[in-house]
Scaffold this active site. Sequence first.
Site, PDB file in Angstrom:
ATOM      1  N   LEU A 155     -48.737   8.400  19.980  1.00 33.21           N
ATOM      2  CA  LEU A 155     -48.185   8.973  18.745  1.00 33.21           C
ATOM      3  C   LEU A 155     -49.086  10.115  18.317  1.00 33.21           C
ATOM      4  O   LEU A 155     -50.304   9.934  18.197  1.00 33.21           O
ATOM      5  CB  LEU A 155     -48.134   7.923  17.625  1.00 33.21           C
ATOM      6  CG  LEU A 155     -47.797   8.454  16.221  1.00 33.21           C
ATOM      7  CD1 LEU A 155     -46.343   8.928  16.168  1.00 33.21           C
ATOM      8  CD2 LEU A 155     -48.047   7.384  15.162  1.00 33.21           C
ATOM      9  N   GLU A 156     -48.491  11.301  18.141  1.00 37.92           N
ATOM     10  CA  GLU A 156     -49.246  12.422  17.569  1.00 37.92           C
ATOM     11  C   GLU A 156     -48.998  12.398  16.061  1.00 37.92           C
ATOM     12  O   GLU A 156     -47.851  12.444  15.620  1.00 37.92           O
ATOM     13  CB  GLU A 156     -48.776  13.753  18.151  1.00 37.92           C
ATOM     14  CG  GLU A 156     -49.261  14.060  19.543  1.00 37.92           C
ATOM     15  CD  GLU A 156     -48.828  15.461  20.002  1.00 37.92           C
ATOM     16  OE1 GLU A 156     -49.669  16.207  20.548  1.00 37.92           O
ATOM     17  OE2 GLU A 156     -47.646  15.814  19.785  1.00 37.92           O
ATOM     18  N   VAL A 157     -50.077  12.326  15.283  1.00 38.24           N
ATOM     19  CA  VAL A 157     -49.962  12.396  13.818  1.00 38.24           C
ATOM     20  C   VAL A 157     -50.427  13.783  13.414  1.00 38.24           C
ATOM     21  O   VAL A 157     -51.531  14.196  13.777  1.00 38.24           O
ATOM     22  CB  VAL A 157     -50.803  11.292  13.139  1.00 38.24           C
ATOM     23  CG1 VAL A 157     -50.835  11.499  11.624  1.00 38.24           C
ATOM     24  CG2 VAL A 157     -50.250   9.920  13.483  1.00 38.24           C
ATOM     25  N   HIS A 164     -45.104  12.388  15.657  1.00 38.66           N
ATOM     26  CA  HIS A 164     -44.375  12.788  16.877  1.00 38.66           C
ATOM     27  C   HIS A 164     -44.456  11.690  17.921  1.00 38.66           C
ATOM     28  O   HIS A 164     -45.521  11.437  18.489  1.00 38.66           O
ATOM     29  CB  HIS A 164     -44.967  14.104  17.419  1.00 38.66           C
ATOM     30  CG  HIS A 164     -44.298  14.561  18.671  1.00 38.66           C
ATOM     31  ND1 HIS A 164     -44.978  15.216  19.678  1.00 38.66           N
ATOM     32  CD2 HIS A 164     -43.020  14.427  19.109  1.00 38.66           C
ATOM     33  CE1 HIS A 164     -44.139  15.469  20.675  1.00 38.66           C
ATOM     34  NE2 HIS A 164     -42.952  14.996  20.350  1.00 38.66           N
TER      35      HIS A 164
END
Length: 696
Positions: A464-466, A453
Amino acid sequence: MASGAALTWTLTDGVAVVTFDLPGEPVNKISRAVKQDVLATFEALERDRAVEAVAFFSGKPDSFIAGADIAEFVEIASAAEAERLAADGQALLERVAAFSKPIAVGIHGACLGGGLEFALACRYRVASDHPKTQLGLPEVQLGLLPGAGGCQRLPRLIGARAALDLILGAKVERAAQAFRLGIVDELVHPAILKDITLAAAKRMARGWRPQRRRRGGLLAWLLDRNPLGRRLVFRTARRQVLAKTGGNYPAPLAALEAVEHGLRHGIREGLKREAQLFGQLAVTDVSRKLVQIFFATTALKKDFGIPSPPPPVAVSRLGVVGAGFMGAGIAGTAVAQAGVDVRLKDAGLPQVAKGLAAAREVLDDRLKRRRISPYEYTRLVAQLSGGESYAGFGRAELVIEAVFEDLAVKQAVVREVEGAASERAAFASNTSTIPIHRIAEAARRPEQVIGMHFFSPVARMPLLEVIPAARTAPAVISTAVAFGRRMGKTAIVVKDSPGFWINRILTPYMNEAGHLLAAGVAIEELDQLMVHFGFPVGPITLLDEVGMDVAEKVAGVMHAALKAGRLGRKAGKGFYRYSGGKKGGVDAAVYELIGTQPNGGPRPAEVIQRLVLVMLNEAARAVGEGIVRSPRDGDIGAIFGFGFPPFRGGPLRHADDLGAARLVGELERLAERYGARFAPSDVLRDQARRGTKFYS
Ligand code: T1G
């Protein structure tokens, strides 16, 4: 070969070649011990009659000197102790600047803070023309100022305006720009850095004096080199700093004062004032918070979010499905930052062409800001291609989809990509709300599916969201994290749950903004109060930036605006007016639409309290559910994801500062008046009962 622990030197034709290589450390940093080493080494060089000049280098592959040892600042107990630390650093560099034999320094890699201050004290600077060679005085980013003479030597070398621009903006310049500014005297290919530096040292030993040309012509004379002009420069800079920081960050103002004081009263007085101000800053809560953020981000650079992560798959080709605003941003940033081949796909050639053009804008911007050379630009543009089919996806190790935010559409894309890409390819969704496991349900290889995301605009937002789903393979997690980092992002690994971390804690905040609008608070006031609190923009402006369609889950009152097609900046109208992409004032017509009038509402303190506490409460609840793996990840996520004020340390550090007992009390009072949405979370109740915090 003479040596202290970190410094060694050899003699070549009368030139002492000194190498700084801190044992067991990835970067060179100047600690108290290193200062002793440098002093001892220079005493030996002074005594040795065979030494006619010095050439100084780093022994590290890609870093020159990363500055003073920041870890030593954490232990500082008083302003006086910090002032002494700065004064010691100044004394050391005074010794270098007054050294009886000429010193040339060869810079390759990061040359930051005290590292650049050291180089500025030397008589001649040669830098390698390499992307890793970066020079700057970023101390204000740590809530500090360049305290070892940087506020005195840099303005005297490149002029007050250029120096202030670098110091107040914590700018880190590439070697070519540092050469243009006059910070370094020569720019050479890395392969000949040593020879050129040695030659310069030899020339100086034979009496040659570097001639530095005056820069900037009449304007520089008018503004940099005469007191009246300088007064204007300082006044303007002070105004700009206050506008940018809202007065929440004392360091840039202190740095400004140190520069001004030195240019007005001479370098001696300047150094004294610089050390004093450094001392005062080092013990501020703001600096403590910013130093914590530094160590949290460097620690996150090595953390793959899972215990014993398998090595990531090296991505050389990225496939991107969806050439809209996000897809194009991902494609452009991946080429510009990670330097990979990118294949962009969308339903029709017109969309693909539009996406490729937007992706190329990321490269145009880097070229314009001289972050890449024209040669690099041409090479990178050639790595960007696209089409309306999945041609070229077969060789992609990673495919990222950024299509319409709809489950069925995303599931269809999974199936299509599995048909086109290799079995080993990882599939990442840029969804901001749909649970990843739901998308993976349509996959033949669900273990290859993950969430990545990004935040808008992709090229500029650092987070960045993983999001791994329950069946995502560990190697896919490390591949996604590693590739996100190559795109220049700070990656946090979060749980696959509605809204993940960022939208999970942002939605109640946005909702509350809706309630406050309905209660009669004016849009501008709402935004100004939260900017004053420290956010880069207020909640309503953020809505217009993100776009109502993306943020459609927010409170009812906003729905009216959405229905009326007021999607925000991208639609040219939202809560604010926009012309030519430029934000104007509030569009008063929006009040009628959402059925409210800006007739006052709660007092400012309560407005801030409701917005902040509803977010902190949800953040606590989410931590309790394990949405983030640590408070560190949560705070860095909120700071990098939507600009939670760094000087407050992030929502969880801020909650710790306020204290759970106080938070629970205030939330209960708000719940009584405004409803259950303020009911304290169990996590905060538990902390209040046990007197615990998020950070021990
Ligand atoms: N002090 C202490 N530790 C440092 C450090 C520093 N200055 N710089 C890096 N490290 C550690 C980092 O925590 C990590 O540790 C490891 O080195 C590798 O870093 C008097 C007051 C240099 C561009 O602000 O920007 O000088 O996790 O993972 O991505 O005026 O580090 O392995 O244990 O980040 O290659 C000003 C800070 C100091 C620069 C390298 N200097 N550093 O990036 O590696 S204040 C800075 C960086 C000062 C004077 C003042 C980056 C880097 P660990 P890394 P990287």
